[in-house]
Design a protein around this motif. Structure first.
Motif, PDB file in Angstrom:
ATOM      1  N   MET A 182      -5.432   6.695   0.592  1.00  0.00           N
ATOM      2  CA  MET A 182      -4.486   7.585  -0.083  1.00  0.00           C
ATOM      3  C   MET A 182      -5.055   8.979  -0.313  1.00  0.00           C
ATOM      4  O   MET A 182      -4.321   9.891  -0.706  1.00  0.00           O
ATOM      5  N   SER A 231       1.144   4.142  -2.995  1.00  0.00           N
ATOM      6  CA  SER A 231       0.816   5.540  -2.684  1.00  0.00           C
ATOM      7  C   SER A 231       1.904   6.501  -3.134  1.00  0.00           C
ATOM      8  O   SER A 231       1.685   7.717  -3.173  1.00  0.00           O
ATOM      9  N   THR A 240       0.827  -1.204   0.000  1.00  0.00           N
ATOM     10  CA  THR A 240       0.000   0.000   0.000  1.00  0.00           C
ATOM     11  C   THR A 240       0.865   1.259   0.000  1.00  0.00           C
ATOM     12  O   THR A 240       0.624   2.202  -0.760  1.00  0.00           O
ATOM     13  N   VAL A 249      -6.736   1.877  -1.045  1.00  0.00           N
ATOM     14  CA  VAL A 249      -6.603   3.007  -1.968  1.00  0.00           C
ATOM     15  C   VAL A 249      -7.330   4.228  -1.411  1.00  0.00           C
ATOM     16  O   VAL A 249      -6.850   5.364  -1.538  1.00  0.00           O
ATOM     17  N   LEU A 279      -8.795   7.604  -7.804  1.00  0.00           N
ATOM     18  CA  LEU A 279      -8.654   6.551  -6.802  1.00  0.00           C
ATOM     19  C   LEU A 279      -9.856   5.629  -6.771  1.00  0.00           C
ATOM     20  O   LEU A 279     -10.994   6.053  -7.012  1.00  0.00           O
ATOM     21  N   VAL A 289       0.667   8.840  -5.809  1.00  0.00           N
ATOM     22  CA  VAL A 289      -0.139   9.982  -5.350  1.00  0.00           C
ATOM     23  C   VAL A 289       0.769  11.101  -4.862  1.00  0.00           C
ATOM     24  O   VAL A 289       0.531  12.287  -5.139  1.00  0.00           O
ATOM     25  N   ARG A 290       1.826  10.745  -4.158  1.00  0.00           N
ATOM     26  CA  ARG A 290       2.775  11.760  -3.665  1.00  0.00           C
ATOM     27  C   ARG A 290       3.503  12.447  -4.806  1.00  0.00           C
ATOM     28  O   ARG A 290       3.939  13.596  -4.678  1.00  0.00           O
TER      29      ARG A 290
END
Length: 470
Positions: A237, A213, A209, A234, A227, A216-217
């Motif tokens: 996130m 992620s 996970t 998810v 998402l 996303v960052r």
């Protein structure tokens, strides 16, 4: 690749130019960049990547014969071509990709979409590329070009006219997605789901996970994270997106999703559903087999509509897509004996989804046959996950369960232990043995799933069966 001079390329790579013939530092290069001499084209750049079994430096000559005008190498080779010597070819590819994408971005046209997830990346990539290609020049990976080599090679295909770059980010360890996504800083990041694929390399589902992620960052502030509202891992996130000033657009089958599916009906000719986006619903007949591809389609629609494509256009274009990719839920054979070859990749989640699809699409009087091989990269979880799939196949009432390969034997034993005692489950050590059995066993009305990880090689068994029953 966009046009760059040899001196510009060398500066980006921190390399040393060794000129050949009439080349000068101002000579312009603009051909394809690749590590495979077999696909080299006139004017191209060959990256001589050392490999586990061979060394790209041995193939510089073949690349030159095919038309390469520049080789990126780690040491000079005795071949008639200009060379740029770098400390590490793989690092050089990443550096060049970062620079090329930045130059095209500066023109103001390019939008970048990144996709990750334990399953479904390649299918979603192909779906999104199909939608976007009618809007403008769209670059997307060939096959599953999603690692430290494949992702930069895809990025290097952008031109000054490219409107969309769709990048697929895979990883077998923490930090790899961050590294790849960091090359392009996506405008849109899609996270499909978090499952057990590669869990052995990550060290468990929570570490998986965290790794997913990373995309996303990496999304640019003010960008968008698409998402999966149906996957709790998810969903978590969204907090990361908020911290980075990234908007969230949800897809899924729940009422809260911005883009959702309802009235889903799975058949042998595809999946029918109603797609609702931002309150507007229209029917979609997705010809790619399997209910598990509903989420992939929703993700592609969510990203495309956020990029300005109308829902009507997105759905109409998806309906033209007959196959996500070779060896991924690929229909072969004939109406008499239908083979579904899905043996390019396999994880516990995708294996379970494919088995459920097999059970769903069989009409009354049709027999279901599952030909299953090992799932790779599960580490300490391999045993229990193979057990779970063997048990599931029995619970779904798959009528013939054919397990192939020593690494998948636990799947066979689990099926027997679950209640497959009367010959429904059989085991073969090799694909050739399984083929000989299946040629004599399969009959009119059979619906056959062939599913395994790439390393198990069952995709070629699926091809053989498809040809035999075509």
């Amino acid at each position: 690749m966009i046009a760059l001079t040899l001196s510009e390329i060398a500066a980006v790579l921190g390399g040393t130019i060794h000129l050949h013939g009439s080349d000068t530092p101002d000579t312009v290069v603009s051909g394809i960049v690749d590590t495979d001499s077999r696909v080299m084209e006139p004017g191209g750049v060959f990256a001589a990547k050392p490999g586990e079994t061979t060394d790209g430096h041995l193939f510089v000559g073949r690349a030159v014969e095919a038309g390469a005008v520049l080789a990126i190498v780690e040491h000079v080779v005795e071949e008639p071509v200009t060379q740029i010597v770098v400390p590490d070819v793989v690092t050089a590819l990443a550096d060049l990709a970062r620079d090329v994408v930045a130059r095209v971005r500066a023109l103001g046209r390019l939008r970048v979409v990144g996709i990750t997830g334990s399953n479904g990346k390649t299918t979603t990539k192909n779906m999104l590329a199909r939608i976007l290609q009618d809007e403008g020049e769209t670059i997307a990976p060939r096959g599953s070009y999603n690692n430290e080599v494949g992702a930069p090679l895809t990025m290097l295909r952008v031109t000054d006219d490219t409107t969309y770059l769709v990048s697929e980010f895979g990883a077998a360890a923490p930090g790899e997605i961050a590294k790849l996504a960091g090359l392009v800083t996506p405008d849109v990041g899609i996270v499909l789901m978090v499952g057990m694929a590669h869990a052995g390399g990550f060290g468990g589902i929570e570490a998986t996970t965290a790794a997913k992620s990373e995309l996303v960052r990496a999304v640019a502030p003010g960008g968008l994270a698409v998402l999966n509202a149906d996957d709790g891992r998810v969903v978590s996130m969204a907090a990361i997106a908020a911290e980075g000033g990234v908007e969230v657009r949800w897809f899924g089958q729940g009422e809260t999703a911005d883009v959702r599916a309802s009235d889903v009906e799975v058949t042998a000719s595809g999946t029918r559903m109603t797609v609702t986006a931002d309150g507007v619903g229209i029917p979609l007949h997705l010809r790619v087999l399997g209910a598990h591809h509903v989420g992939n389609a929703l993700a592609a629609i969510a990203a495309a509509t956020a990029l300005g494509v109308s829902l009507d256009d997105a759905v109409a274009r998806l309906e033209t897509l007959e196959l996500a990719e070779r060896w991924r839920m690929q229909p072969l054979g004939s109406d008499r004996v239908r083979i579904i070859n899905d043996a390019y990749n396999a994880s516990p989640d995708s294996m379970a989804a494919a088995l459920r699809t097999l059970a769903q699409i069989a009409a009354p009087g049709e027999r279901t046959v599952a030909v299953l091989g090992a799932m790779s990269e599960l580490g300490e979880y391999a045993g229990e996950e193979h057990d779970r799939i063997g048990e599931l196949a029995v619970r779904l009432r798959i009528q013939r369960i054919v397990i192939v390969g020593a690494e998948a034997r636990r799947m066979f034993l689990a099926a027997v232990g679950e209640g497959s005692w009367d010959g429904e489950a059989v085991f073969f050590g090799t694909a050739d043995e399984a083929y000989e059995y299946l040629i004599g066993e399969l009959r009119d009305g059979d619906r056959v799933l062939v599913k395994s990880s790439n390393s198990a090689g069952l995709r070629f068994l699926g091809d053989r069966l498809g040809e035999s029953f075509s």
